[in-house]
Design a protein around this motif. Structure first.
Motif, short mmCIF file in Angstrom:
data_model
loop_
_atom_site.label_atom_id
_atom_site.label_comp_id
_atom_site.label_asym_id
_atom_site.label_seq_id
_atom_site.Cartn_x
_atom_site.Cartn_y
_atom_site.Cartn_z
N SER A 143 -13.25 -37.35 3.80
CA SER A 143 -13.72 -36.77 5.06
C SER A 143 -12.69 -35.85 5.70
CB SER A 143 -14.09 -37.89 6.03
OG SER A 143 -14.56 -37.36 7.24
N ALA A 144 -11.42 -36.26 5.68
CA ALA A 144 -10.38 -35.49 6.38
C ALA A 144 -9.75 -34.42 5.50
CB ALA A 144 -9.30 -36.45 6.89
N TYR B 260 -10.08 -33.33 14.24
CA TYR B 260 -9.54 -33.98 13.04
C TYR B 260 -9.64 -35.50 13.18
CZ TYR B 260 -6.42 -34.99 9.12
OH TYR B 260 -5.90 -35.45 7.93
N LYS C 246 -12.99 -36.53 12.09
CA LYS C 246 -13.14 -36.56 10.63
C LYS C 246 -12.56 -37.84 10.05
CE LYS C 246 -13.05 -31.53 9.90
NZ LYS C 246 -12.31 -30.40 9.27
#
Length: 311
Positions: free
Chosen positions: A232-233, A278, A281
């Motif tokens: 995801s990040a 962020y 995420k």
């Protein structure tokens, strides 16, 4: 001095007053008897109203009458229905208390979505590691990510307990005890990392677990959370670490892992970790990892998936 006429007139007046008194007494007696007769015709209804109003005083108010249009009979019927439903619920609760602990656990697994303990590391006087000239504090970033993880998990239908929701200090023993006492189904601790050497380019995500107790399967939870957070990040991957040296991982009774989402000693990574976008995420990845863990755990087993039980 009274004359005979005076005496006779007084006697007549006294006799007239006495007659009116008898008539008034008789009328009052008839009224009382009528009231008693009417009250005796509906004793059950009166007793029911008093009993139910005592049990649910709020339904004796005007607001309660509004619940059941028609007031009077409608109100009483509504109260009797509530009474029956309450007795049935109480009976079910008592029955649940009588079943064995094993059966109770099966009931929990079948009908309740998993409870996740989300632990934002550090807090209060313990700031954790620092970054960006000591402006960015680990405790604050941990809490921001934890809040976002909770939101993601609740959207997926999980139940969530936050071990801390404010800038407060909790001993490691308190954290483990909280998760254990509430019988959480999984524990995830959120942290940031730092490197004290000269190389400030070191960064990435690493995830810790205690593999010493195979019955908890903490390794699978750590693998799922680690993989999904990276995906995801888009962060740099560091290793999964099996260690029995972290109290919150070795003393919790459920699957547990600790994720270090980045290095505050790395200026670029510190900037990203302080960015709400962020953080979102990372939170999405952590929540997806937890979801994947329970999907694997319940695959082929008759247990409610979190999304299925979400209202």
């Amino acid at each position: 001095m009274y004359t005979k006429e005076n005496l006779c007139g007084g006697a007549i007046r006294r006799k007239s007053i006495r007659g009116w008194g008898y008539s008034l007494a008789a009328a009052l007696f008839l009224i009382v008897m009528a009231v008693v007769f009417l009250a005796a015709k509906r004793p059950e209804e009166g007793n029911s109203r008093r009993a139910e109003t005592a049990k649910w005083p709020e339904y004796g108010s005007r607001a309660g009458a509004a619940e059941f249009p028609g007031s009077g009979k409608g109100l009483e019927e509504g109260l009797r229905k509530l009474s029956a439903e309450t007795m049935e619920a109480e009976g079910q609760a008592l029955e649940l208390l009588r079943i064995s602990e094993k059966d109770r656990q099966l009931w929990k697994e079948k009908f309740l979505p998993p409870l996740i303990a989300v632990d934002a590391g550090h807090g209060g006087v313990d700031s954790g590691c620092l970054g960006n000239g000591k402006i960015a504090m680990e405790k604050d970033i941990n809490l921001e990510i934890a809040f976002r993880v909770r939101e993601e998990l609740e959207e997926k239908g999980f139940r969530v307990m936050m071990l801390r929701e404010t800038d407060e200090f909790l001993e490691k023993e308190e954290r483990a005890e909280l998760a254990n006492s509430y019988q959480a189904d999984a524990y995830v601790s959120i942290h940031q990392n730092t490197y004290e050497g000269k190389d400030k380019s070191i960064g990435g995500i690493e995830t810790w677990y205690d593999g010493g107790d195979g019955t908890r399967d903490s390794k699978t939870l750590a693998e799922c959370v680690h993989r999904e957070a990276l995906r995801s990040a888009g962060a740099v991957e560091r290793s999964l670490i099996d260690s029995d040296g972290l109290y919150v991982l070795s003393k919790t009774l459920m699957p547990a892992c600790l994720i270090e989402t980045g290095f505050l000693s790395n200026p670029e990574e510190c900037r990203r970790l302080s960015d709400p976008a962020y953080q979102e995420k990372l939170a999405e990845g952590i929540a997806n990892g937890i979801m994947e863990y329970f999907r694997q755990k319940t695959s082929g087993v008759h247990q409610a998936e979190p999304d299925a039980v979400k209202e």
